[in-house]
Write a protein that holds these residues in place. Structure first.
Motif, PDB file in Angstrom:
ATOM      1  N   GLU A  50     -18.029  13.806  -6.593  1.00  6.35           N
ATOM      2  CA  GLU A  50     -16.860  13.136  -7.158  1.00  6.35           C
ATOM      3  C   GLU A  50     -15.717  13.130  -6.137  1.00  6.35           C
ATOM      4  N   LEU A  51     -15.040  11.995  -6.059  1.00  3.54           N
ATOM      5  CA  LEU A  51     -13.880  11.870  -5.186  1.00  3.54           C
ATOM      6  C   LEU A  51     -12.724  11.280  -5.971  1.00  3.54           C
ATOM      7  N   LEU A  52     -11.513  11.642  -5.575  1.00  4.34           N
ATOM      8  CA  LEU A  52     -10.324  11.032  -6.154  1.00  4.34           C
ATOM      9  C   LEU A  52      -9.819   9.969  -5.179  1.00  4.34           C
ATOM     10  N   LEU A  53      -9.698   8.735  -5.660  1.00 12.72           N
ATOM     11  CA  LEU A  53      -9.155   7.651  -4.834  1.00 12.72           C
ATOM     12  C   LEU A  53      -7.678   7.500  -5.169  1.00 12.72           C
ATOM     13  N   ILE A  54      -6.842   7.627  -4.156  1.00 13.85           N
ATOM     14  CA  ILE A  54      -5.401   7.445  -4.358  1.00 13.85           C
ATOM     15  C   ILE A  54      -4.981   6.308  -3.436  1.00 13.85           C
ATOM     16  N   GLY A  55      -4.365   5.306  -4.011  1.00 15.26           N
ATOM     17  CA  GLY A  55      -4.072   4.127  -3.188  1.00 15.26           C
ATOM     18  C   GLY A  55      -2.723   3.522  -3.475  1.00 15.26           C
ATOM     19  N   GLY A  56      -2.420   2.486  -2.704  1.00 12.58           N
ATOM     20  CA  GLY A  56      -1.174   1.747  -2.897  1.00 12.58           C
ATOM     21  C   GLY A  56      -0.380   1.634  -1.610  1.00 12.58           C
ATOM     22  N   LEU A  57       0.948   1.790  -1.745  1.00 15.91           N
ATOM     23  CA  LEU A  57       1.906   1.668  -0.635  1.00 15.91           C
ATOM     24  C   LEU A  57       1.718   0.355   0.135  1.00 15.91           C
ATOM     25  N   ASP A  58       1.441  -0.697  -0.601  1.00 13.91           N
ATOM     26  CA  ASP A  58       1.200  -2.003   0.006  1.00 13.91           C
ATOM     27  C   ASP A  58       2.437  -2.522   0.758  1.00 13.91           C
ATOM     28  N   HIS A  59       2.199  -3.213   1.821  1.00 15.00           N
ATOM     29  CA  HIS A  59       3.303  -3.874   2.536  1.00 15.00           C
ATOM     30  C   HIS A  59       2.767  -5.121   3.232  1.00 15.00           C
ATOM     31  N   LYS A  60       3.680  -5.954   3.653  1.00 14.60           N
ATOM     32  CA  LYS A  60       3.251  -7.183   4.321  1.00 14.60           C
ATOM     33  C   LYS A  60       2.521  -6.860   5.626  1.00 14.60           C
ATOM     34  N   THR A  61       1.455  -7.570   5.857  1.00 17.32           N
ATOM     35  CA  THR A  61       0.649  -7.367   7.062  1.00 17.32           C
ATOM     36  C   THR A  61       1.511  -7.508   8.317  1.00 17.32           C
ATOM     37  N   GLY A  62       1.377  -6.506   9.203  1.00 21.65           N
ATOM     38  CA  GLY A  62       2.061  -6.581  10.491  1.00 21.65           C
ATOM     39  C   GLY A  62       3.540  -6.266  10.423  1.00 21.65           C
ATOM     40  N   HIS A  63       4.046  -5.898   9.237  1.00 19.85           N
ATOM     41  CA  HIS A  63       5.485  -5.678   9.095  1.00 19.85           C
ATOM     42  C   HIS A  63       5.876  -4.203   9.110  1.00 19.85           C
ATOM     43  N   GLU A  64       4.930  -3.321   8.814  1.00 18.93           N
ATOM     44  CA  GLU A  64       5.247  -1.894   8.823  1.00 18.93           C
ATOM     45  C   GLU A  64       4.124  -1.139   9.509  1.00 18.93           C
ATOM     46  N   ASP A  65       4.372   0.139   9.758  1.00 17.09           N
ATOM     47  CA  ASP A  65       3.425   0.939  10.523  1.00 17.09           C
ATOM     48  C   ASP A  65       2.323   1.491   9.602  1.00 17.09           C
TER      49      ASP A  65
END
Ligand code: FES
Length: 526
Positions: A305-320
């Motif tokens: 079992e693994l916990l998937l934690i995701g998000g923090l989306d941003h525009k491609t090429g705009h943030e690090d």
């Protein structure tokens, strides 16, 4: 490689040695498993197909299978391998709600538009379920309850709007006092009957069913151009031309310069998959309401079992991207006792400026050319229903979503401010890149395994130093429309901030809308 002319549609089923599915970045996702595959033998290239489908993700495979089952002779041309793009990097949530809330859909497209959008989301969901049942697909499909919680006053207002919008379109939702999350919250919504699955197990089963039905797949076949004459479209690839009466671009952003460059913004999304000390994994899909948001879900990978934690989306090429992963891991460690990080990967999706996807006749293209893009973060449901819509359009059958999702639609006034925001951003990069406002640095400071835009004798170079110390130097001018690409240190790719094209360290196209590589400047061997 499939080659040969005149060998007609022969199908050979055989067990291959296992193949690991590759993806559009250097990081590995848990979906990239070794799979036994059913392969086709040789196919002719001189026939005229009923439909050419460009792109082998969930949209392309769904459309192809439905068309082939309906007796249409179809061929899929995939620039890399099946599942290489966004379908291979999704976090694979299957929901009855969407990133564009039903309240937002109502304000932009009216009550009937919101209801149809909800129907489309539900139909996409149902299509996945019915394919799994029909083909007995073992793809880790599991029904789940989903929770969305608010942590402050503003987010609580958001939740109320989401609740009211869902009730109006008859999507079941209720308020919940409990959420399986360690994060303190003030208010929450709950949706029963949501689901999750393994996207590539599902996709490869669709592929097998499609080949079984007589469909053709050409992998490593990048379509660079399509010309149309007398109702026949000729698609050009490096090693062949493919002729078809209709064409579907199932590539997210259709290639080259088109209207969608100004109507869809590319975003990157991040996921880490971790093991917990406690062994207590939430049996639910859990989302917060932050901007950008986080989500959590569990998945059994290789019996663990693994916990998937995701998000923090941003525009491609705009943030690090390195900072995005660091922030995501920091967030994960704040709330969970993590014993190890097993996977980390990112993926790309497209946000439509008026909130709804574009599915249908490609604007300004010849008759018989169709496309689908702008799914926001809901590609599993919308990609599936898009496949159904497109297969209906190719077969000249009515589809009740065709008008709502028509790519040629006139945008509602409500979305104009968003339209301006997205486009001024792109416009900034067109100007800023050309006038050299980006950071530059010396080649000497480039560490092994890293890339950077550097300036040498007044020339900008996209330079990557490999682990052996060799420099891979590229002209950083995006081959799509001339913006300057940025380094993505996590996926080891050059990402364009304008319309989301991505390239590997040799300059090869990983993600459209570009179809041409970045120009190599050469290796200095140092
Ligand atoms: Fe359009 Fe790079 S993707 S300029």
């Amino acid at each position: 490689m499939l080659a040969g002319v005149g060998l007609e549609n022969l199908l050979e089923k055989r067990k291959m040695k296992t193949n690991t599915i590759s993806r559009d970045g250097a990081l590995t996702s848990p979906w990239q498993i070794d799979l036994l595959t059913v392969v086709q033998k040789e196919r002719t290239t001189d026939q005229i197909f009923d439909c050419l489908i460009v792109g082998g993700g969930i949209t392309g495979l769904t459309a192809a299978l439905l068309l082939q089952q309906a007796g249409k002779k179809t061929v899929i041309a995939e620039a890399h391998t099946i599942g290489f793009g966004t379908t291979g990097g999704t976090s694979a949530h299957i929901n009855t709600f969407a990133d564009t809330t039903y309240q937002e859909a109502e304000s932009a497209f009216g009550a009937e538009g919101a209801r149809l959008f909800a129907d489309a989301i539900n139909e996409g969901f149902a299509l996945i379920k019915s394919q799994i049942a029909q083909f007995k697909i073992d793809c880790d499909y599991e029904p789940k309850t989903a929770y969305l919680y608010a942590e402050n006053e503003d987010e609580m207002k958001l939740l109320v709007g989401i609740y009211e919008g869902a009730v109006k379109v008859d999507v079941p939702v209720e308020y919940s006092d409990d959420v399986p999350t360690p994060v303190p919250f003030q208010k929450a919504l709950r949706w029963e009957g949501q689901a999750q699955f393994h996207p590539l197990k599902y996709l490869t089963a669709l592929r097998s069913a499609y080949i079984e039905a007589g469909g053709s797949i050409l992998e490593n076949t990048l379509i660079t151009q399509i010309t149309s004459e007398d109702g026949v479209h000729t698609a050009e690839a490096k090693s062949r031309n493919i002729k078809a009466k209709t064409v579907i671009y199932a590539t997210h952003m259709p290639p080259n310069i088109n209207l969608f460059n100004f109507e869809c913004a590319p975003y990157r999304s991040y996921v880490v998959a971790v093991k917990l000390h406690s062994g207590e994994y939430p049996d639910a899909l859990v989302y917060d309401s932050q901007e950008p948001y986080h989500y959590v879900r569990s998945h059994m990978i290789d019996g663990k079992e693994l916990l998937l934690i995701g998000g923090l989306d941003h525009k491609t090429g705009h943030e690090d991207p390195e900072k995005a992963f660091a922030d995501l891991e920091k967030y994960a460690r704040k709330y969970y006792s993590i014993s190890s990080v097993k996977y980390r990967w990112s993926s790309q999706y497209y946000v439509p400026v008026d909130g709804l996807p574009y599915v249908g006749k490609m604007p300004l293209a010849a008759d018989g050319i169709y496309c689908a893009t702008g799914y926001n973060g809901n590609g599993m449901m919308l990609g599936s229903v898009a496949g159904k819509i497109l297969s209906d359009l190719v077969r000249k059958r009515p589809n009740k979503y065709a008008e709502l999702f028509d790519p040629c639609r006139v945008k509602p006034i409500d979305s104009f401010s968003e339209f301006v925001k997205e486009n001024s951003d792109v416009a900034y990069h067109f100007v800023a890149d050309r006038f050299g406002l980006h950071e530059t640095d010396s080649l000497k400071r480039l560490e092994p395994g890293t890339g950077k835009l550097v300036e040498v004798d007044g020339e900008k170079i996209a330079a990557y130093r490999d682990e052996n110390g060799n420099i891979h130097a590229l002209n950083p001018t995006c081959s799509h429309a001339g913006c300057i690409v940025n380094w993505n240190g996590e996926e080891k790719s050059w990402d364009c901030p304008c319309h989301g094209a991505r390239y590997d360290i040799e300059g090869n196209v990983l993600t459209g809308p570009a179809t041409k590589s970045l120009t190599q400047i050469g290796s200095d061997g140092k």
